[in-house]
Design an enzyme around this catalytic site. Structure first.
Site, PDB file in Angstrom:
ATOM      1  N   GLY A 131       0.806  -1.230   0.000  1.00  0.00           N
ATOM      2  CA  GLY A 131       0.000   0.000   0.000  1.00  0.00           C
ATOM      3  C   GLY A 131       0.831   1.269   0.000  1.00  0.00           C
ATOM      4  O   GLY A 131       0.360   2.333   0.373  1.00  0.00           O
ATOM      5  N   SER A 136       4.074  -2.875  -4.756  1.00  0.00           N
ATOM      6  CA  SER A 136       4.326  -4.218  -4.219  1.00  0.00           C
ATOM      7  C   SER A 136       3.573  -5.247  -5.046  1.00  0.00           C
ATOM      8  O   SER A 136       4.089  -6.343  -5.290  1.00  0.00           O
ATOM      9  CB  SER A 136       3.909  -4.295  -2.746  1.00  0.00           C
ATOM     10  N   GLU A 142      -3.046  -8.285 -12.840  1.00  0.00           N
ATOM     11  CA  GLU A 142      -3.537  -7.158 -12.029  1.00  0.00           C
ATOM     12  C   GLU A 142      -4.925  -6.717 -12.522  1.00  0.00           C
ATOM     13  O   GLU A 142      -5.824  -6.453 -11.728  1.00  0.00           O
ATOM     14  CB  GLU A 142      -2.541  -5.997 -12.123  1.00  0.00           C
ATOM     15  N   ASP A 158       4.024  -0.045 -13.927  1.00  0.00           N
ATOM     16  CA  ASP A 158       4.566  -0.693 -12.716  1.00  0.00           C
ATOM     17  C   ASP A 158       5.199  -2.035 -13.038  1.00  0.00           C
ATOM     18  O   ASP A 158       6.300  -2.355 -12.580  1.00  0.00           O
ATOM     19  CB  ASP A 158       3.447  -0.921 -11.688  1.00  0.00           C
ATOM     20  N   TYR A 172      -9.126   4.914  -8.804  1.00  0.00           N
ATOM     21  CA  TYR A 172      -8.218   4.786  -9.952  1.00  0.00           C
ATOM     22  C   TYR A 172      -9.018   4.458 -11.220  1.00  0.00           C
ATOM     23  O   TYR A 172      -8.850   5.112 -12.260  1.00  0.00           O
ATOM     24  CB  TYR A 172      -7.208   3.667  -9.670  1.00  0.00           C
TER      25      TYR A 172
HETATM   26  C1  GLA Z   1      -0.667   2.875 -10.625  1.00  0.00           C
HETATM   27  C2  GLA Z   1      -0.875   2.019 -11.875  1.00  0.00           C
HETATM   28  C3  GLA Z   1       0.033   2.471 -13.015  1.00  0.00           C
HETATM   29  C4  GLA Z   1      -0.074   3.980 -13.245  1.00  0.00           C
HETATM   30  C5  GLA Z   1       0.058   4.739 -11.929  1.00  0.00           C
HETATM   31  C6  GLA Z   1      -0.218   6.206 -12.091  1.00  0.00           C
HETATM   32  O1  GLA Z   1       0.605   2.675 -10.089  1.00  0.00           O
HETATM   33  O2  GLA Z   1      -0.649   0.659 -11.606  1.00  0.00           O
HETATM   34  O3  GLA Z   1      -0.284   1.754 -14.189  1.00  0.00           O
HETATM   35  O4  GLA Z   1      -1.273   4.301 -13.899  1.00  0.00           O
HETATM   36  O5  GLA Z   1      -0.833   4.246 -10.939  1.00  0.00           O
HETATM   37  O6  GLA Z   1       0.725   6.780 -12.930  1.00  0.00           O
END
Ligand code: GLA
Length: 374
Positions: free
Chosen positions: A110, A115, A148, A160, A210
């Site tokens: 978090g 992670s 994911e 990420d 998100y």
């Molecule tokens: C999270 C998502 C990424 C990206 C960032 C914001 O980490 O997993 O794909 O969108 O937010 O830049």
């Protein structure tokens, strides 16, 4: 204590920072991340059964997954990321063998340091190591992203997982999230350090917020497509955006404006890094934070208080939140000799305003996936 000699492979993947280019990966933009020395490490050995036995160095839990039912573990509190990773690998036609896996996660959960990507990427790479199948690191990243999205339910971009898999020691990289073209850029911070600080806000509905931001950018794209020949928001230059922005209003306008200007800042930041202009880089970080706060609305009082305390320090060239936001970490560019004073000052201001302490992490920019045969 794990005895690594009891396992056949030790496989790691990294957490990440993002220097700049936030909330643009799913809009086809360029991002500027780097992998960290904070990692998830998987100790793995095949066990000749059709079960994956999972355990953790940090938890007392033990979870067993049936490799013939990998689609059925989405509800698990622990083990769902590993199950999702094994599932997407199997769905893509690769062999998944029964095995014993110990997970040792040093990427704080978090924290906005990814992670989950580190767990997914290292789990897929570990399963590939024992099955003898081979995939490139970018291919592993794409499968981890699928885990994911489809298994954990976060409609994330590729940043990420790509950073976790493909990072390189002492380098950040510009990743074009539309083409997946990747250009490594050596990080030379001269007399400065990149300080990573967790605001420690309790986890709070990050996934749904998100996904909401993501769909707002999709709405903006659909509207702008009526005027411009574009396939993603990042295709739009600042000039085009300024010509076409009257088509948008309210939050949708704000979200699109963040994306277009943030993409521009990534270009400027790359040049600043190459030229060693850390003052300019710091200013771009501050602009990015302000845009994420005022236009994209993904910061919150904790991250804003932390970033403000950081940039008030005279030895800090700039700071911003990183990752999805709504909590998690900032990065700050701070004069090396002043880092300890900086931390003290920030800690005091933050704790006074928010009521609890932030956490500072010691980490450096490292490689992504590493596979060691024992
Ligand atoms: C999270 C998502 C990424 C990206 C960032 C914001 O980490 O997993 O794909 O969108 O937010 O830049």
């Amino acid at each position: 204590m794990i005895n690594k000699n009891d396992y056949t492979y030790v496989v790691s993947a990294s957490g990440r920072i993002n220097i700049i280019g936030e909330h643009v990966d799913y809009c086809g933009g360029k991002v500027f991340p780097a992998a960290l020395s904070l990692k998830n490490t998987v100790y793995i050995r095949p066990n000749g059964t059709d079960k994956i036995n999972l355990s953790w160095t940090t938890l007392d839990e033990k979870v067993t997954l049936d490799i013939n039912k990998l689609g059925e573990y989405k509800h698990l509190e622990y083990g769902n990321y590993q199950a999702g990773s094994a599932y997407v690998l199997q769905q893509a036609g690769y062999k998944v063998l029964g095995c014993d896996m110990v997970q040792d996660c040093k990427v704080p959960f978090g924290s906005g340091l990814s992670s989950s990507a580190a767990i997914e990427v290292s789990t897929i790479a570990a399963l590939l190591a024992i099955s003898g199948e081979s995939l490139s690191n970018p291919e592993i990243a794409l499968l981890a992203q699928k885990a994911e999205r489809e298994y954990a339910g976060v409609n994330c971009g590729i940043m990420d997982q790509y950073a976790s898999a493909c990072g390189k020691l002492n380098n950040a990289f510009i990743l074009d999230c539309k083409t997946l073209e990747c250009e490594y850029v050596p990080i030379d911070m001269k007399d400065y350090a990149l300080v990573i600080t967790n605001c420690n806000k309790p986890h709070n509905l990050v996934e749904s917020k998100y996904n909401e931001r993501r769909s707002e950018t999709e709405t903006a794209l659909e509207i702008l497509k009526t005027k411009f020949d574009i396939s993603c928001l990042a295709d739009l230059s600042v000039e085009q955006f300024e010509q076409g922005k009257d088509l948008l209003s309210g939050k949708i306008l704000d979200r699109a404006k963040h994306v277009v200007y943030e993409c521009e800042r990534v270009k400027l930041a790359k040049n600043a890094m190459i030229l060693g202009d850390l003052n300019l880089l710091g200013q771009l970080l501050n602009q990015s934070h302000a845009s994420l706060r005022d236009l994209y609305e993904v910061t919150g009082i904790e991250l804003d208080t932390l970033q403000k305390a950081q940039i008030e320090n005279p030895y800090c060239l700039g700071a911003r939140m990183i990752g999805a936001g709504f909590g998690g970490c900032t990065i700050a560019i701070v004069l090396k000799t002043q880092v300890e004073n900086f931390k003290q000052e920030v800690l005091q201001k933050y704790e006074k305003a928010i009521g609890y302490k932030p956490t500072f992490y010691d980490s450096y920019i490292d490689n992504g996936i590493t596979v060691e045969k024992v």
